[in-house]
Write a protein that holds these residues in place. Structure first.
Motif, PDB file in Angstrom:
ATOM      1  N   ASN A  97     -35.211  19.297  19.624  1.00  0.00           N
ATOM      2  CA  ASN A  97     -34.655  19.520  18.229  1.00  0.00           C
ATOM      3  C   ASN A  97     -33.175  19.135  18.277  1.00  0.00           C
ATOM      4  OD1 ASN A  97     -36.886  20.023  16.811  1.00  0.00           O
ATOM      5  ND2 ASN A  97     -36.907  22.128  16.987  1.00  0.00           N
ATOM      6  N   ASP A  98     -32.606  19.477  19.541  1.00  0.00           N
ATOM      7  CA  ASP A  98     -31.022  18.993  19.788  1.00  0.00           C
ATOM      8  C   ASP A  98     -30.929  17.724  20.488  1.00  0.00           C
ATOM      9  OD1 ASP A  98     -30.429  21.795  19.437  1.00  0.00           O
ATOM     10  OD2 ASP A  98     -31.198  22.346  21.284  1.00  0.00           O
ATOM     11  N   ALA A  99     -31.992  16.632  20.607  1.00  0.00           N
ATOM     12  CA  ALA A  99     -31.629  15.548  20.996  1.00  0.00           C
ATOM     13  C   ALA A  99     -30.565  14.688  20.186  1.00  0.00           C
ATOM     14  CB  ALA A  99     -32.953  14.553  21.040  1.00  0.00           C
ATOM     15  N   GLY A 100     -30.862  14.631  18.906  1.00  0.00           N
ATOM     16  CA  GLY A 100     -29.953  14.012  17.913  1.00  0.00           C
ATOM     17  C   GLY A 100     -28.363  14.621  18.054  1.00  0.00           C
ATOM     18  N   ARG A 101     -28.591  16.049  17.885  1.00  0.00           N
ATOM     19  CA  ARG A 101     -27.179  16.820  17.734  1.00  0.00           C
ATOM     20  C   ARG A 101     -26.430  16.662  18.940  1.00  0.00           C
ATOM     21  NH1 ARG A 101     -27.931  22.731  17.473  1.00  0.00           N
ATOM     22  NH2 ARG A 101     -25.765  22.465  16.764  1.00  0.00           N
ATOM     23  N   LEU A 102     -27.063  16.458  20.127  1.00  0.00           N
ATOM     24  CA  LEU A 102     -26.242  15.966  21.631  1.00  0.00           C
ATOM     25  C   LEU A 102     -25.716  14.811  21.733  1.00  0.00           C
ATOM     26  CD1 LEU A 102     -28.656  18.035  24.056  1.00  0.00           C
ATOM     27  CD2 LEU A 102     -26.260  18.231  23.590  1.00  0.00           C
ATOM     28  N   ALA A 103     -26.610  13.712  20.886  1.00  0.00           N
ATOM     29  CA  ALA A 103     -25.982  12.433  20.792  1.00  0.00           C
ATOM     30  C   ALA A 103     -24.924  12.394  20.006  1.00  0.00           C
ATOM     31  CB  ALA A 103     -27.207  11.194  20.216  1.00  0.00           C
ATOM     32  N   ASP A 104     -24.993  13.051  18.833  1.00  0.00           N
ATOM     33  CA  ASP A 104     -23.917  13.301  18.032  1.00  0.00           C
ATOM     34  C   ASP A 104     -22.436  13.889  18.713  1.00  0.00           C
ATOM     35  OD1 ASP A 104     -25.023  11.914  15.985  1.00  0.00           O
ATOM     36  OD2 ASP A 104     -25.588  14.141  14.638  1.00  0.00           O
ATOM     37  N   PHE A 105     -22.960  15.055  19.394  1.00  0.00           N
ATOM     38  CA  PHE A 105     -21.671  15.600  20.249  1.00  0.00           C
ATOM     39  C   PHE A 105     -20.986  14.619  21.418  1.00  0.00           C
ATOM     40  CE2 PHE A 105     -20.770  17.525  24.468  1.00  0.00           C
ATOM     41  CZ  PHE A 105     -20.040  18.423  24.155  1.00  0.00           C
ATOM     42  N   PHE A 106     -21.946  13.823  21.773  1.00  0.00           N
ATOM     43  CA  PHE A 106     -21.153  12.803  22.803  1.00  0.00           C
ATOM     44  C   PHE A 106     -20.520  11.703  22.147  1.00  0.00           C
ATOM     45  CE2 PHE A 106     -24.705  14.349  25.388  1.00  0.00           C
ATOM     46  CZ  PHE A 106     -24.159  15.065  26.481  1.00  0.00           C
ATOM     47  N   ALA A 107     -20.910  11.366  21.040  1.00  0.00           N
ATOM     48  CA  ALA A 107     -20.346  10.472  20.236  1.00  0.00           C
ATOM     49  C   ALA A 107     -19.024  10.552  19.617  1.00  0.00           C
ATOM     50  CB  ALA A 107     -21.245   9.853  19.025  1.00  0.00           C
ATOM     51  N   VAL A 143     -26.582  24.424  26.199  1.00  0.00           N
ATOM     52  CA  VAL A 143     -25.492  24.420  25.127  1.00  0.00           C
ATOM     53  C   VAL A 143     -24.795  25.517  24.738  1.00  0.00           C
ATOM     54  CG1 VAL A 143     -26.402  22.023  24.417  1.00  0.00           C
ATOM     55  CG2 VAL A 143     -27.085  24.346  23.068  1.00  0.00           C
ATOM     56  N   GLN A 144     -23.427  25.708  24.672  1.00  0.00           N
ATOM     57  CA  GLN A 144     -22.792  26.460  24.053  1.00  0.00           C
ATOM     58  C   GLN A 144     -22.512  26.397  22.691  1.00  0.00           C
ATOM     59  OE1 GLN A 144     -19.612  28.264  26.340  1.00  0.00           O
ATOM     60  NE2 GLN A 144     -18.761  29.643  24.530  1.00  0.00           N
ATOM     61  N   GLU A 145     -22.684  27.349  21.582  1.00  0.00           N
ATOM     62  CA  GLU A 145     -22.476  26.932  20.318  1.00  0.00           C
ATOM     63  C   GLU A 145     -21.424  27.556  19.716  1.00  0.00           C
ATOM     64  OE1 GLU A 145     -26.617  25.154  18.523  1.00  0.00           O
ATOM     65  OE2 GLU A 145     -26.622  27.219  19.054  1.00  0.00           O
ATOM     66  N   GLU A 146     -20.814  27.342  18.700  1.00  0.00           N
ATOM     67  CA  GLU A 146     -19.767  28.012  17.803  1.00  0.00           C
ATOM     68  C   GLU A 146     -20.287  27.833  16.591  1.00  0.00           C
ATOM     69  OE1 GLU A 146     -15.706  29.199  19.039  1.00  0.00           O
ATOM     70  OE2 GLU A 146     -15.422  27.668  17.625  1.00  0.00           O
ATOM     71  N   ASP A 147     -20.350  28.612  15.607  1.00  0.00           N
ATOM     72  CA  ASP A 147     -20.560  28.516  14.041  1.00  0.00           C
ATOM     73  C   ASP A 147     -21.651  27.420  13.834  1.00  0.00           C
ATOM     74  OD1 ASP A 147     -18.907  30.421  13.351  1.00  0.00           O
ATOM     75  OD2 ASP A 147     -17.314  29.056  13.748  1.00  0.00           O
ATOM     76  N   GLY A 148     -22.730  27.319  14.774  1.00  0.00           N
ATOM     77  CA  GLY A 148     -23.891  26.339  14.426  1.00  0.00           C
ATOM     78  C   GLY A 148     -23.360  24.837  15.114  1.00  0.00           C
ATOM     79  N   GLU A 149     -22.429  24.809  15.620  1.00  0.00           N
ATOM     80  CA  GLU A 149     -21.972  23.611  16.259  1.00  0.00           C
ATOM     81  C   GLU A 149     -21.925  23.464  17.901  1.00  0.00           C
ATOM     82  OE1 GLU A 149     -17.831  20.753  16.514  1.00  0.00           O
ATOM     83  OE2 GLU A 149     -18.056  22.556  15.181  1.00  0.00           O
ATOM     84  N   ILE A 150     -22.557  22.488  18.371  1.00  0.00           N
ATOM     85  CA  ILE A 150     -22.282  22.522  19.873  1.00  0.00           C
ATOM     86  C   ILE A 150     -20.944  22.181  20.327  1.00  0.00           C
ATOM     87  CG2 ILE A 150     -23.123  21.150  21.783  1.00  0.00           C
ATOM     88  CD1 ILE A 150     -25.758  20.585  20.453  1.00  0.00           C
ATOM     89  N   ILE A 151     -20.461  23.111  21.290  1.00  0.00           N
ATOM     90  CA  ILE A 151     -19.110  22.871  21.712  1.00  0.00           C
ATOM     91  C   ILE A 151     -19.084  22.873  23.311  1.00  0.00           C
ATOM     92  CG2 ILE A 151     -18.179  24.263  19.799  1.00  0.00           C
ATOM     93  CD1 ILE A 151     -17.747  26.607  21.773  1.00  0.00           C
ATOM     94  N   GLY A 152     -20.223  22.877  23.942  1.00  0.00           N
ATOM     95  CA  GLY A 152     -20.429  22.674  25.150  1.00  0.00           C
ATOM     96  C   GLY A 152     -21.637  22.416  25.733  1.00  0.00           C
ATOM     97  N   TYR A 153     -22.018  21.285  26.478  1.00  0.00           N
ATOM     98  CA  TYR A 153     -23.067  20.925  27.039  1.00  0.00           C
ATOM     99  C   TYR A 153     -23.066  20.895  28.412  1.00  0.00           C
ATOM    100  CZ  TYR A 153     -26.101  17.278  28.985  1.00  0.00           C
ATOM    101  OH  TYR A 153     -26.959  16.329  29.762  1.00  0.00           O
ATOM    102  N   ALA A 154     -24.195  21.462  29.156  1.00  0.00           N
ATOM    103  CA  ALA A 154     -24.397  21.353  30.560  1.00  0.00           C
ATOM    104  C   ALA A 154     -25.911  21.328  31.129  1.00  0.00           C
ATOM    105  CB  ALA A 154     -23.903  22.750  31.113  1.00  0.00           C
ATOM    106  N   PHE A 155     -26.251  20.938  32.153  1.00  0.00           N
ATOM    107  CA  PHE A 155     -27.376  20.658  32.808  1.00  0.00           C
ATOM    108  C   PHE A 155     -27.244  21.110  34.227  1.00  0.00           C
ATOM    109  CE2 PHE A 155     -25.558  16.474  33.405  1.00  0.00           C
ATOM    110  CZ  PHE A 155     -25.948  16.297  34.636  1.00  0.00           C
ATOM    111  N   LEU A 156     -28.610  21.567  34.680  1.00  0.00           N
ATOM    112  CA  LEU A 156     -28.625  21.562  36.338  1.00  0.00           C
ATOM    113  C   LEU A 156     -29.809  20.680  36.581  1.00  0.00           C
ATOM    114  CD1 LEU A 156     -29.168  25.418  37.059  1.00  0.00           C
ATOM    115  CD2 LEU A 156     -27.260  23.861  37.697  1.00  0.00           C
ATOM    116  N   ARG A 157     -29.530  19.733  37.228  1.00  0.00           N
ATOM    117  CA  ARG A 157     -30.739  18.612  37.850  1.00  0.00           C
ATOM    118  C   ARG A 157     -30.992  19.018  38.989  1.00  0.00           C
ATOM    119  NH1 ARG A 157     -30.394  12.191  39.361  1.00  0.00           N
ATOM    120  NH2 ARG A 157     -32.617  11.994  38.900  1.00  0.00           N
ATOM    121  N   CYS A 158     -32.334  19.522  39.090  1.00  0.00           N
ATOM    122  CA  CYS A 158     -32.873  20.075  40.258  1.00  0.00           C
ATOM    123  C   CYS A 158     -33.621  19.202  40.940  1.00  0.00           C
ATOM    124  CB  CYS A 158     -33.953  21.329  39.654  1.00  0.00           C
ATOM    125  SG  CYS A 158     -33.151  22.498  38.581  1.00  0.00           S
TER     126      CYS A 158
END
Length: 195
Positions: A52-62, A95-110
């Motif tokens: 469900n975050d795919a679109g929100r993450l694309a918006d975050f990056f944009a 992801v880290q969120e604040e007031d429902g907004e993504i403010i940080g993105y991270a991943f571990l690629r294993c």
């Protein structure tokens, strides 16, 4: 040598690269287990990302300025790519969120060899507020829980990213890479004996 081989496969034999990626994902998925069980190590405001975050993450990056991508280009940033990463078992995306907004993105690629690589990006409006440090700490906690070593490639000029990693973890520089990057290994704080 493996680094060069991986890039050659990716460029010249994409079908073989995809097969290797799938095998790696299956093997890592077995080691990681059920991702939902990882939620217990996450602090308030940080959560595992889902489809469900795919679109929100694309918006975050944009909405990040072009300079944000000077040192951070681990993958494409469109919704389709995010969907693929969110379903691949070798990625732990949070992801880290604040007031429902993504403010940080991270991943571990294993990887099947027991290593993982941390990638992280903080929203331009929230830099310098400890978000990157939190993402590093969470990455370390997730790597420790799943039994992976955590590494990062950070450019020497990317002082904020390096300081966040040093604040969250004990950092050991493993080698100098091309274009001013260094390969570091992170350890839980106070794990590395001071010389």
């Amino acid at each position: 040598m493996l680094y060069e081989l991986a890039h050659w496969l990716q460029a010249k034999c994409p079908w073989m690269w995809e097969a290797v990626e799938e095998l790696n994902a299956v093997a890592c998925g077995v080691k990681i287990g059920e991702k939902r069980k990882l939620q217990e190590v996450l602090p308030n405001g940080v959560r595992l990302a889902d489809l469900n975050d795919a679109g929100r993450l694309a918006d975050f990056f944009a909405r990040q300025p072009e300079e944000s991508y000077r040192w951070f280009r681990p993958h494409a940033f469109d919704e389709a790519t995010m969907r693929r990463l969110l379903t691949r078992r070798s990625y732990i995306v949070f992801v880290q969120e604040e007031d429902g907004e993504i403010i940080g993105y991270a991943f571990l690629r294993c990887f099947i060899n027991g290593k993982s690589f941390l990638g992280k990006m903080v929203d331009v409006q929230h830099r310098g507020k400890g978000v990157c440090t939190t993402l590093c700490k969470v990455g370390m906690d997730l790597a420790t829980k799943t039994g992976f070593r955590m590494l990062e490639s950070i450019n020497k000029a990317n002082i904020g990213s390096m300081k966040a990693s040093q604040k969250a973890c004990d950092v050991l520089i493993l080698e100098e890479l091309e274009d001013g990057d260094v390969l570091i290994e992170d350890f839980p704080k106070d794990c590395v004996k001071k010389q």
